[in-house]
Design a protein around this motif. Structure first.
Motif, PDB file in Angstrom:
ATOM      1  N   PHE A  53       0.299  -1.661   0.252  1.00  0.00           N
ATOM      2  CA  PHE A  53      -0.002   0.054   0.259  1.00  0.00           C
ATOM      3  C   PHE A  53       0.929   1.378   0.398  1.00  0.00           C
ATOM      4  CE2 PHE A  53      -3.048  -2.952   1.785  1.00  0.00           C
ATOM      5  CZ  PHE A  53      -3.707  -3.244   0.707  1.00  0.00           C
ATOM      6  N   GLY A  54       1.791   1.109   0.910  1.00  0.00           N
ATOM      7  CA  GLY A  54       2.599   2.238   0.665  1.00  0.00           C
ATOM      8  C   GLY A  54       3.495   2.458  -0.750  1.00  0.00           C
ATOM      9  N   LYS A  55       3.352   1.496  -1.351  1.00  0.00           N
ATOM     10  CA  LYS A  55       4.488   1.840  -2.405  1.00  0.00           C
ATOM     11  C   LYS A  55       3.277   2.647  -3.628  1.00  0.00           C
ATOM     12  CE  LYS A  55       5.313  -0.845  -6.927  1.00  0.00           C
ATOM     13  NZ  LYS A  55       5.231  -2.323  -7.368  1.00  0.00           N
ATOM     14  N   PHE A  56       1.571   2.263  -3.969  1.00  0.00           N
ATOM     15  CA  PHE A  56       1.223   3.028  -4.135  1.00  0.00           C
ATOM     16  C   PHE A  56       0.451   4.079  -4.256  1.00  0.00           C
ATOM     17  CE2 PHE A  56      -3.404   4.406  -5.331  1.00  0.00           C
ATOM     18  CZ  PHE A  56      -3.777   3.457  -6.862  1.00  0.00           C
ATOM     19  N   TYR A  61       2.732   8.089 -10.308  1.00  0.00           N
ATOM     20  CA  TYR A  61       2.330   7.068 -10.978  1.00  0.00           C
ATOM     21  C   TYR A  61       1.516   6.178 -10.364  1.00  0.00           C
ATOM     22  CZ  TYR A  61       2.049   3.780 -14.598  1.00  0.00           C
ATOM     23  OH  TYR A  61       1.227   2.544 -15.629  1.00  0.00           O
ATOM     24  N   TYR A  62       1.263   5.446  -9.280  1.00  0.00           N
ATOM     25  CA  TYR A  62       0.240   4.721  -9.185  1.00  0.00           C
ATOM     26  C   TYR A  62      -0.927   5.906  -8.504  1.00  0.00           C
ATOM     27  CZ  TYR A  62       3.570   1.456  -9.264  1.00  0.00           C
ATOM     28  OH  TYR A  62       4.284   0.191 -10.048  1.00  0.00           O
ATOM     29  N   PHE A  63      -0.793   7.309  -7.605  1.00  0.00           N
ATOM     30  CA  PHE A  63      -1.571   7.994  -6.897  1.00  0.00           C
ATOM     31  C   PHE A  63      -2.243   8.288  -8.208  1.00  0.00           C
ATOM     32  CE2 PHE A  63      -3.290  11.383  -4.982  1.00  0.00           C
ATOM     33  CZ  PHE A  63      -4.008  10.730  -4.039  1.00  0.00           C
ATOM     34  N   VAL A 233      -5.928   3.096 -15.837  1.00  0.00           N
ATOM     35  CA  VAL A 233      -6.733   3.427 -14.854  1.00  0.00           C
ATOM     36  C   VAL A 233      -6.851   2.074 -13.944  1.00  0.00           C
ATOM     37  CG1 VAL A 233      -8.640   4.421 -15.967  1.00  0.00           C
ATOM     38  CG2 VAL A 233      -8.477   2.210 -16.408  1.00  0.00           C
ATOM     39  N   LEU A 234      -7.596   1.551 -12.716  1.00  0.00           N
ATOM     40  CA  LEU A 234      -7.344   0.895 -11.808  1.00  0.00           C
ATOM     41  C   LEU A 234      -7.082  -0.480 -12.236  1.00  0.00           C
ATOM     42  CD1 LEU A 234      -8.743   2.260  -8.700  1.00  0.00           C
ATOM     43  CD2 LEU A 234      -6.616   2.426  -9.286  1.00  0.00           C
ATOM     44  N   GLN A 241      -0.141  -4.678 -13.363  1.00  0.00           N
ATOM     45  CA  GLN A 241       0.817  -5.564 -12.088  1.00  0.00           C
ATOM     46  C   GLN A 241       0.912  -7.141 -12.542  1.00  0.00           C
ATOM     47  OE1 GLN A 241       2.905  -3.992 -11.075  1.00  0.00           O
ATOM     48  NE2 GLN A 241       2.556  -1.932 -12.218  1.00  0.00           N
ATOM     49  N   TYR A 242      -0.371  -7.731 -12.906  1.00  0.00           N
ATOM     50  CA  TYR A 242      -0.619  -9.366 -12.199  1.00  0.00           C
ATOM     51  C   TYR A 242       0.360  -9.991 -13.868  1.00  0.00           C
ATOM     52  CZ  TYR A 242      -1.854 -13.572 -13.080  1.00  0.00           C
ATOM     53  OH  TYR A 242      -1.803 -15.159 -13.500  1.00  0.00           O
TER      54      TYR A 242
END
Ligand SMILES: Nc1ncnc2c1ncn2[C@@H]1O[C@H](COP(=O)(O)OP(=O)(O)O)[C@@H](O)[C@H]1O
Ligand SMILES: [Mg+2]
Lengths: 553, 361
Positions: A53-56, A61-63, A233-234, A241-242
């Motif tokens: 979660f920290g990485k996100f 970029y993820y934000f 998008v998510l 990512q997968y």
């Protein structure tokens, strides 16, 4: 002199069914999702950590991806609500001959494979799209680009405004006309009446539609993948990512999934909170009669509606037309033929076979489990059935990519080595699409008076036999209608299929996606046309069976 | 052979709420027995306990002496007519009626014969091939009735079978039901909230309130000799008139107004305020002494005239006078005196709300 326990409830077949269904749900839904939760808070060595979660949240970029998702889903929802409510109002309040057909067409645009829209829009407005090229060649215009966020929003709106439309029209149809007449008697003007009486009463339905639109926009995978280009998008992030984590332990993908799930959960809770505050219980006595309009007014009212419906259907029309065009590799060339169809029936038979066989097997499960579940949740209410009811809705509201990920993680180890098999595909379809069957069947059951079953028991037929002789026949139209919707949704399913498929278990929707990605538009169009035709045929059957008593959403 | 039904201290609770509270009733063989009471008093709950759809929280139910608490609903050999008819919508009229016989594995020719007979008895033979959706409410009611009695049940239960029909049809159907019951001789338990209907069809009535039995008796008994204030008010119309009662020796004197008093017999002595319950047809206009008042409105109803009278003490009373017994209708506003037949009224002790009149056996 208490003779307690004299009529102790016998351990009947239904208590057993409750237990079986509960266990099945625990295994196929709760357990996979719990593995995602577990993965999201561990690292690849299985140690507890919040670093995923920290990485996100620490990477811009993820934000941005989160922001993007909110942007597309937000605008899609707002515009869909405006369009859906407006069209529902026009069609339910004024008398048009073509109402039924329009209704059917709107439903059809909802029931199309999710990325067909994106694909057709690329054909029309893409870099070398027909409209783009024509506009440049003939008028020297450069059209705004279709790629990126507004392209995604446009495609989403065309596909998703029907949710709002369907919810709103059913609510408008169930307003008792006396309510509006009362307001009219009190001297309220038409607009005031709409704002102060009609709107508040239908607002829970509009909200339900809006929530569904938002969640679909968050979950949709194919459209942003095809038309978004660098706009992430998510849903696409989970997939990417997968894919990039394949072979590793997919902890980060799980964390992203958790964020998506949280988003959906917040939304659903907000909706529930709003509904609890406002509870209008309408028992429809007399729905308002549609108003007849003069020809002039009719055209003014109807024309914009027709336009919207046409635009929403455009993708399907484009697909069907292009499926008959000659192709040369990625290019359409002069002349018409069945070449694309020939091609798919020689090269992609497996996808076609898989789609129909998987979906039919899944439907059998959905019908059996769905009827039993509907029966126990309506007739044998208890704490357990309440839990079953809620758990069963989870896979329906969770994005397909997330559910797919959960299933792979859960069923790729002892004792279930199911990754890459047909079993996992069928399992996924069954749990994701069964809510249509359950809801439709329980809707029918709720309308059916309990005393009809009691009358049968009273006449000497045991409860078990009564289920087969009375309950099931009466419930059947509901089950069949629901199963049809489940089936259409199943053959169109992309987002979870793409996580789960292998060369052996490829389905048409995945094949279409792959063909489009490879610019092989002809074959994609041919396959999409087959899916659309299947949907149209089944929708016609649906209308015959359900007789308007089952809602699509 | 039809059953006697014994209901012994039956209790049914929904959570903390006791819907049926230790009710005991003995119903005779072939009797037409009615559970009568206002909506929500537990009639349906008790009926469903007899049918086996409600689990009881105490007590027992016996048919002809054998306890049936543990017999499941489908083995109780009971016919039931539901309030909403509960016709099977996917079967024709005939199939509906034959359903129970088929379940009992009755031979085909006999099913045929009995179904036809039942159709004739409720006069719907021409409709036998129709679907329920093509029937009127009254016709559906007849199907429900035929379907229940064709299996020759040992007990017939009916839950407000007429409440969904219009007034005229209701009167017609209740005669049909009563005749049918007489012909078949099936022990019948009938539920209604309509006191007039109950009086019309029943051999005996149990008047219920809040999960309790208030009184069991023949229609005439519950009408003429109500056991308490509730029954007096619920069955028919009653005027409740305040008075002062004083028992001296074997007689009780009731003082109603300064110049009007009567003597009655009571089961137990009373001294203090009491209430007289009197039917409108048991009040008379008096030439001499009586309760003073004024006619506020008179309604001519053909066979009788209904007067509403405001007494000087501020009570509104109703008095009915048969047209054949008197010459003319009295005008509104006329000053009158009212009296009643002491033997026809019921005296209520306000502390217990019980009727304490001694009607002499
Ligand atoms: N399934 C139930 N759950 C909770 N309360 C019930 C249920 N059925 C009936 N009741 C309550 O029991 C009382 C008696 O109901 P019922 O027997 O249906 O009354 P009646 O038939 O005399 O109108 C009512 O107060 C009703 O609200
Ligand atoms: Mg009732």
């Amino acid at each position: 002199m208490k003779t307690k326990g004299l009529d102790k409830k016998p351990r009947d077949i239904w208590s057993l069914m409750k237990i079986i269904i509960f266990v099945v749900i625990l295994l196929s839904i709760v357990w996979p999702l719990s593995t995602i939760v577990f993965r999201s808070v561990t690292n690849k060595f299985g140690e507890f950590t919040f670093e995923n979660f920290g990485k996100f949240f620490s990477h811009q970029y993820y934000f941005n991806v989160l922001e993007n998702t909110m942007f597309v889903a937000g605008w899609t929802t707002v515009i869909s609500v405006v369009l859906g409510v407006w069209i529902a109002y026009v069609l339910s309040r004024y008398d048009f001959k073509c109402k039924r057909i329009l209704n059917m067409l709107i439903i059809l645009s909802l029931m199309s494979p999710p990325f067909i829209g994106a694909y057709s829009w690329i054909l029309l407005f893409g870099r070398s799209g027909w409209v783009t090229t024509a506009a440049y060649n003939w008028f020297g215009w450069t059209l705004p680009t279709i790629y990126g966020k507004w392209g995604i929003v446009s495609v989403f709106i065309c596909k998703m405004f029907p949710y709002v439309y369907l919810f709103t029209s059913s609510a408008l149809g169930s307003i008792d006309s006396s309510l509006e007449e009362a307001a009219e008697n009190l001297g309220a003007s038409k607009w005031r009446r709409m704002l102060s009486v009609t709107f508040p009463v239908v607002s829970p339905s509009i909200l339900a539609g809006a929530v569904l639109v938002f969640m679909s926009a968050v979950s949709d995978f194919g459209t942003p993948m095809l038309i978004g280009e660098n706009y992430k998008v998510l849903a696409t992030l989970v997939y990417e990512q997968y894919m990039s984590e394949i072979g590793t332990s997919s902890n980060f993908a799980s964390a992203v999934s958790m964020i998506v799930i949280a988003l959906c959960a917040i939304l659903l809770l907000a909706q529930k909170w709003y509904l609890n505050r406002k509870n209008y219980n309408m028992t429809c006595m007399r729905p308002p009669a549609p108003v007849k309009l003069s020809w002039g007014k009719r055209i003014v009212m109807l024309l914009p509606v027709l336009l919207v419906v046409l635009i929403a259907l455009l993708p399907q029309i484009v697909v069907v037309v292009t499926s008959f065009k000659n192709c040369n590799g990625p290019y359409f060339v002069e002349g018409w033929s069945l070449n694309s169809y020939q091609m798919i029936f020689t090269r992609m038979v497996r996808a076609i076979k898989n789609t129909y066989s998987f979906s039919l097997i899944a439907i059998v499960f959905m019908v059996v489990i769905g009827s039993i579940t509907a029966y126990i949740t309506v007739r044998k209410r208890s704490f357990t059935t309440g839990v079953i009811d809620i758990l069963l809705m989870i896979p329906y509201v969770i994005p397909g990519a997330v559910m797919g990920l959960a299933l792979i993680i859960a069923f790729n180890r002892a004792p279930f080595y199911w990754a890459g098999t047909a079993i996992i595909m069928i399992l996924c379809y069954t749990i994701r699409k069964i809510p249509y069957t359950v809801r439709s069947a329980s809707g029918f059951l709720q309308q059916m008076e309990l005393s009809v079953e009691e009358a049968s028991i009273n006449l000497g037929v045991s409860p078990g036999k009564t289920f087969f002789k009375i309950t099931l026949p009466l419930m059947l139209p509901g089950v069949v209608s629901g199963a049809i919707l489940s089936w259409i949704e199943t053959i169109n399913e992309l987002s979870s299929s793409i996580m789960l498929y292998t060369g052996k278990t490829i389905t048409m929707s995945v094949a279409i996606y792959n063909e489009v990605a490879r610019n092989s538009f002809g074959t994609a169009a041919a396959m999409a046309s087959i899916l659309t035709l299947s949907a149209v045929i089944m929708l016609i059957v649906f209308n015959k069976v359900s007789k308007g008593r089952v809602s699509i959403v | 052979m039809s059953h006697t039904v014994s209901i012994r201290e039956v209790i049914k609770k929904f959570g903390d709420f006791t819907a049926v509270d230790k009710i005991s009733i003995e119903i005779n063989q072939g009797e037409f027995f009615t559970l009568l009471g206002p909506s929500g008093c537990g009639k349906t709950t008790l009926l469903r306990a007899i049918a086996g759809f409600n689990k009881m929280d105490g007590g027992e139910i016996a048919f002809s002496g054998s306890v049936i608490n543990n017999v499941p609903a489908h083995k109780r050999d009971i016919g039931m007519v539901f309030q909403n008819y509960a016709i099977f919508p996917h079967m024709t009229v005939k199939e509906n009626i034959a359903y129970g016989l088929k379940a009992k594995k009755v031979p085909r020719p006999e099913i045929e014969r009995r179904t036809e007979e039942a159709l004739e008895m409720v006069q719907i033979a021409p409709l036998k091939d129709r679907k329920p959706s093509e029937l009127s409410g009254g016709q559906q009611q007849r199907v429900a009735l035929a379907r229940a009695f064709v299996i020759e049940p040992r007990v017939l239960l009916m839950d407000e079978p007429l409440s969904n029909l219009d007034a005229k049809l209701r009167v017609q159907m209740r005669t049909t039901i009563k005749k049918l019951q007489r012909t078949l001789g099936i022990t019948t338990i009938y539920v209604t909230h309509d006191q007039e209907e109950a009086l019309a069809v029943s051999d005996r009535i149990a008047v219920m309130k809040d999960g309790h039995i208030m009184q069991v008796g023949s229609p005439e008994e519950v009408y003429r000799r109500p056991a308490n204030r509730f029954v007096a008010g619920f069955i028919g119309t009653s005027n409740f008139i305040d008075c002062e009662a004083k028992t001296e020796g074997s007689e009780t004197t009731l003082r109603i107004s300064s110049d009007y008093g009567v003597k009655v017999k009571t089961k137990r002595p009373i001294d203090g305020p009491a209430v007289i319950a009197g039917r409108p047809e048991q009040l008379f206009f008096s030439d001499g002494e009586g309760i003073p008042g004024e006619i506020t409105i008179s309604t001519f109803l053909g066979d009788f005239v209904e007067y509403e009278i405001l007494t000087e003490s501020g009570q509104t009373l109703q008095l009915n006078e048969y047209t054949k017994d008197v010459g003319s209708v009295r005008p509104d506003g006329q000053k009158v005196h009212l009296r009643f037949d002491p033997k026809a009224i019921s005296l209520i002790d306000p502390k217990t709300e019980e009727v304490i009149s001694d009607f002499g056996g």
